[in-house]
Design an enzyme around this catalytic site. Sequence first.
Site, short mmCIF file in Angstrom:
data_model
loop_
_atom_site.label_atom_id
_atom_site.label_comp_id
_atom_site.label_asym_id
_atom_site.label_seq_id
_atom_site.Cartn_x
_atom_site.Cartn_y
_atom_site.Cartn_z
N LYS A 20 0.84 -1.19 0.00
CA LYS A 20 0.00 0.00 0.00
C LYS A 20 0.88 1.26 0.00
O LYS A 20 2.10 1.17 0.23
CB LYS A 20 -0.94 -0.06 1.22
N TYR A 60 -12.25 -3.02 -3.19
CA TYR A 60 -12.77 -3.09 -1.81
C TYR A 60 -14.30 -3.00 -1.75
O TYR A 60 -14.85 -2.59 -0.74
CB TYR A 60 -12.15 -1.96 -0.98
N ASN A 123 -1.73 -0.21 7.33
CA ASN A 123 -1.18 -1.55 7.59
C ASN A 123 -0.35 -2.14 6.46
O ASN A 123 -0.21 -3.35 6.33
CB ASN A 123 -2.29 -2.50 8.09
N HIS A 126 -1.63 -5.59 1.42
CA HIS A 126 -2.88 -6.33 1.19
C HIS A 126 -2.56 -7.74 0.73
O HIS A 126 -1.60 -7.95 -0.01
CB HIS A 126 -3.71 -5.64 0.09
N GLU A 137 -8.83 -10.69 -8.02
CA GLU A 137 -8.04 -9.48 -7.81
C GLU A 137 -6.88 -9.39 -8.81
O GLU A 137 -6.56 -8.30 -9.29
CB GLU A 137 -7.54 -9.43 -6.37
P1 GDP Z 1 -7.39 -7.30 5.46
O1 GDP Z 1 -7.95 -8.38 4.58
O2 GDP Z 1 -6.61 -7.84 6.64
O3 GDP Z 1 -6.61 -6.26 4.71
O4 GDP Z 1 -8.64 -6.57 6.15
P2 GDP Z 1 -10.12 -6.22 5.57
O5 GDP Z 1 -10.37 -6.91 4.28
O6 GDP Z 1 -11.08 -6.46 6.69
O7 GDP Z 1 -10.04 -4.65 5.35
C1 GDP Z 1 -9.36 -4.14 4.22
C2 GDP Z 1 -8.56 -2.94 4.65
O8 GDP Z 1 -9.44 -1.91 5.09
C3 GDP Z 1 -7.63 -3.19 5.82
O9 GDP Z 1 -6.40 -3.79 5.46
C4 GDP Z 1 -7.44 -1.78 6.33
O10 GDP Z 1 -6.51 -1.05 5.52
C5 GDP Z 1 -8.82 -1.18 6.12
N1 GDP Z 1 -9.63 -1.31 7.34
C6 GDP Z 1 -10.27 -2.42 7.80
N2 GDP Z 1 -10.90 -2.16 8.96
C7 GDP Z 1 -10.66 -0.86 9.24
C8 GDP Z 1 -11.02 0.01 10.31
O11 GDP Z 1 -11.72 -0.38 11.24
N3 GDP Z 1 -10.55 1.29 10.24
C9 GDP Z 1 -9.78 1.75 9.22
N4 GDP Z 1 -9.35 3.02 9.22
N5 GDP Z 1 -9.41 0.96 8.19
C10 GDP Z 1 -9.84 -0.32 8.21
MG MG Z 2 -9.40 -8.31 3.09
#
Ligand code: GDP
Ligand code: MG
Length: 162
Positions: A20, A60, A123, A126, A137
Amino acid sequence: IFLPHLAASLEVEETYIMIKPDGVQRGLVGEIISRFEKKGFKLTGLKLFECPKELAEEHYKDLQSKSFFPNLISYITSGPVVCMAWEGVGVVESARKLIGATNPLNAMPGTIRGDLAVQTGRNVVHGSDSPENGIREIALWFKEGELCKWAPTIDPWLNEIN
Ligand code: GDP
Ligand code: MG
Protein backbone atom coordinates in the site's frame (compact mmCIF):
# COMPACT_ATOMS: atom_id res chain seq x y z
CA ILE A 1 0.84 -24.47 -13.04
CA PHE A 2 4.42 -24.94 -14.27
CA LEU A 3 5.15 -27.61 -11.67
CA PRO A 4 4.61 -30.80 -13.69
CA HIS A 5 6.42 -32.93 -11.11
CA LEU A 6 4.15 -31.77 -8.28
CA ALA A 7 1.87 -34.28 -6.57
CA ALA A 8 -1.48 -34.14 -8.38
CA SER A 9 -3.39 -33.66 -5.11
CA LEU A 10 -1.68 -30.34 -4.38
CA GLU A 11 -3.58 -27.36 -5.77
CA VAL A 12 -1.50 -24.45 -7.10
CA GLU A 13 -3.12 -21.14 -6.08
CA GLU A 14 -2.57 -17.49 -6.97
CA THR A 15 -2.79 -14.54 -4.63
CA TYR A 16 -2.81 -10.78 -5.14
CA ILE A 17 -0.40 -9.00 -2.82
CA MET A 18 -0.18 -5.21 -2.80
CA ILE A 19 2.20 -2.93 -0.97
CA LYS A 20 0.00 0.00 0.00
CA PRO A 21 1.10 3.66 -0.39
CA ASP A 22 2.49 3.82 3.18
CA GLY A 23 4.72 0.82 2.50
CA VAL A 24 6.07 2.46 -0.66
CA GLN A 25 6.56 5.86 1.02
CA ARG A 26 8.32 4.26 4.00
CA GLY A 27 10.80 2.41 1.79
CA LEU A 28 9.53 -1.06 2.74
CA VAL A 29 9.13 -2.40 -0.82
CA GLY A 30 12.29 -4.52 -0.81
CA GLU A 31 11.70 -5.82 2.71
CA ILE A 32 8.14 -6.92 1.92
CA ILE A 33 8.91 -8.54 -1.44
CA SER A 34 11.84 -10.32 0.20
CA ARG A 35 9.62 -12.08 2.73
CA PHE A 36 7.52 -13.73 0.00
CA GLU A 37 10.62 -14.54 -2.09
CA LYS A 38 12.42 -16.14 0.85
CA LYS A 39 9.37 -18.19 1.78
CA GLY A 40 9.65 -19.85 -1.64
CA PHE A 41 6.62 -18.64 -3.58
CA LYS A 42 6.82 -17.73 -7.25
CA LEU A 43 6.43 -14.11 -8.36
CA THR A 44 4.37 -13.95 -11.55
CA GLY A 45 3.49 -10.23 -11.70
CA LEU A 46 5.04 -7.00 -10.38
CA LYS A 47 4.45 -3.31 -11.06
CA LEU A 48 4.48 0.13 -9.45
CA PHE A 49 1.09 1.67 -10.10
CA GLU A 50 -1.04 4.71 -9.28
CA CYS A 51 -4.45 3.29 -8.51
CA PRO A 52 -7.49 5.10 -9.93
CA LYS A 53 -10.33 5.71 -7.46
CA GLU A 54 -12.73 3.46 -9.41
CA LEU A 55 -10.32 0.52 -9.19
CA ALA A 56 -9.83 0.98 -5.44
CA GLU A 57 -13.62 1.05 -5.01
CA GLU A 58 -14.05 -2.12 -7.08
CA HIS A 59 -11.24 -3.92 -5.21
CA TYR A 60 -12.77 -3.09 -1.81
CA LYS A 61 -16.46 -3.21 -2.91
CA ASP A 62 -17.34 -5.68 -0.10
CA LEU A 63 -16.45 -2.94 2.40
CA GLN A 64 -18.40 -0.08 0.79
CA SER A 65 -20.97 0.09 3.60
CA LYS A 66 -18.27 0.52 6.28
CA SER A 67 -17.75 3.91 7.89
CA PHE A 68 -14.01 3.79 7.10
CA PHE A 69 -14.60 3.14 3.36
CA PRO A 70 -13.97 6.75 2.18
CA ASN A 71 -10.75 6.88 4.24
CA LEU A 72 -9.70 3.49 2.86
CA ILE A 73 -10.18 4.68 -0.74
CA SER A 74 -8.25 7.92 -0.16
CA TYR A 75 -5.48 5.93 1.59
CA ILE A 76 -5.10 3.42 -1.27
CA THR A 77 -5.13 6.17 -3.92
CA SER A 78 -2.80 8.53 -1.97
CA GLY A 79 0.37 7.40 -3.78
CA PRO A 80 1.84 4.58 -5.82
CA VAL A 81 1.24 0.99 -4.78
CA VAL A 82 3.23 -2.12 -5.71
CA CYS A 83 1.00 -4.75 -7.31
CA MET A 84 2.13 -8.36 -7.17
CA ALA A 85 0.86 -11.77 -8.19
CA TRP A 86 2.33 -14.77 -6.35
CA GLU A 87 1.78 -18.43 -7.11
CA GLY A 88 2.23 -21.66 -5.18
CA VAL A 89 0.62 -24.47 -3.26
CA GLY A 90 -1.24 -22.94 -0.31
CA VAL A 91 -0.05 -19.44 -1.19
CA VAL A 92 -3.31 -17.66 -0.26
CA GLU A 93 -3.47 -18.74 3.38
CA SER A 94 0.29 -18.72 3.80
CA ALA A 95 0.54 -15.13 2.53
CA ARG A 96 -2.19 -14.08 4.99
CA LYS A 97 -0.08 -15.61 7.78
CA LEU A 98 3.06 -13.83 6.57
CA ILE A 99 1.10 -10.55 6.49
CA GLY A 100 -0.53 -10.93 9.93
CA ALA A 101 -3.74 -9.60 11.48
CA THR A 102 -5.58 -6.62 9.97
CA ASN A 103 -4.89 -4.53 13.10
CA PRO A 104 -1.08 -4.38 13.31
CA LEU A 105 -1.28 -4.13 17.11
CA ASN A 106 -2.82 -7.63 17.07
CA ALA A 107 -0.43 -8.98 14.44
CA MET A 108 2.18 -11.40 15.74
CA PRO A 109 5.84 -10.36 15.78
CA GLY A 110 7.48 -11.95 12.76
CA THR A 111 4.60 -11.01 10.49
CA ILE A 112 4.87 -8.04 8.12
CA ARG A 113 2.22 -6.00 9.93
CA GLY A 114 3.44 -7.20 13.33
CA ASP A 115 6.96 -6.02 12.59
CA LEU A 116 6.37 -2.97 10.42
CA ALA A 117 3.07 -1.25 11.24
CA VAL A 118 0.94 0.09 14.10
CA GLN A 119 -2.45 1.17 12.70
CA THR A 120 -5.24 -0.65 10.83
CA GLY A 121 -5.57 2.36 8.54
CA ARG A 122 -1.82 2.19 7.71
CA ASN A 123 -1.18 -1.55 7.59
CA VAL A 124 1.25 -1.49 4.64
CA VAL A 125 0.13 -4.53 2.68
CA HIS A 126 -2.88 -6.33 1.19
CA GLY A 127 -3.33 -10.06 0.58
CA SER A 128 -6.27 -11.90 -1.01
CA ASP A 129 -8.46 -13.76 1.49
CA SER A 130 -9.44 -16.76 -0.68
CA PRO A 131 -8.25 -18.52 -3.86
CA GLU A 132 -11.35 -17.16 -5.66
CA ASN A 133 -10.51 -13.60 -4.62
CA GLY A 134 -6.86 -14.21 -5.60
CA ILE A 135 -7.97 -14.91 -9.17
CA ARG A 136 -10.50 -12.05 -9.13
CA GLU A 137 -8.04 -9.48 -7.81
CA ILE A 138 -5.18 -10.47 -10.14
CA ALA A 139 -7.58 -10.09 -13.09
CA LEU A 140 -8.63 -6.70 -11.71
CA TRP A 141 -5.13 -5.26 -11.20
CA PHE A 142 -3.18 -6.80 -14.08
CA LYS A 143 -3.75 -6.63 -17.82
CA GLU A 144 -3.13 -9.54 -20.13
CA GLY A 145 0.54 -9.69 -20.99
CA GLU A 146 1.65 -8.29 -17.62
CA LEU A 147 1.92 -11.70 -15.95
CA CYS A 148 4.89 -14.05 -16.44
CA LYS A 149 4.21 -17.77 -16.28
CA TRP A 150 7.79 -18.92 -15.81
CA ALA A 151 9.49 -21.98 -14.36
CA PRO A 152 12.09 -21.11 -11.69
CA THR A 153 15.06 -23.47 -11.89
CA ILE A 154 14.90 -23.93 -8.11
CA ASP A 155 11.43 -25.53 -8.27
CA PRO A 156 12.68 -29.07 -7.42
CA TRP A 157 14.38 -27.64 -4.30
CA LEU A 158 11.12 -26.15 -3.07
CA ASN A 159 8.54 -28.69 -4.24
CA GLU A 160 8.88 -32.39 -3.57
CA ILE A 161 8.90 -34.58 -6.62
CA ASN A 162 6.06 -37.06 -6.93
P1 GDP B 1 -7.39 -7.30 5.46
O1 GDP B 1 -7.95 -8.38 4.58
O2 GDP B 1 -6.61 -7.84 6.64
O3 GDP B 1 -6.61 -6.26 4.71
O4 GDP B 1 -8.64 -6.57 6.15
P2 GDP B 1 -10.12 -6.22 5.57
O5 GDP B 1 -10.37 -6.91 4.28
O6 GDP B 1 -11.08 -6.46 6.69
O7 GDP B 1 -10.04 -4.65 5.35
C1 GDP B 1 -9.36 -4.14 4.22
C2 GDP B 1 -8.56 -2.94 4.65
O8 GDP B 1 -9.44 -1.91 5.09
C3 GDP B 1 -7.63 -3.19 5.82
O9 GDP B 1 -6.40 -3.79 5.46
C4 GDP B 1 -7.44 -1.78 6.33
O10 GDP B 1 -6.51 -1.05 5.52
C5 GDP B 1 -8.82 -1.18 6.12
N1 GDP B 1 -9.63 -1.31 7.34
C6 GDP B 1 -10.27 -2.42 7.80
N2 GDP B 1 -10.90 -2.16 8.96
C7 GDP B 1 -10.66 -0.86 9.24
C8 GDP B 1 -11.02 0.01 10.31
O11 GDP B 1 -11.72 -0.38 11.24
N3 GDP B 1 -10.55 1.29 10.24
C9 GDP B 1 -9.78 1.75 9.22
N4 GDP B 1 -9.35 3.02 9.22
N5 GDP B 1 -9.41 0.96 8.19
C10 GDP B 1 -9.84 -0.32 8.21
MG1 MG C 1 -9.40 -8.31 3.09
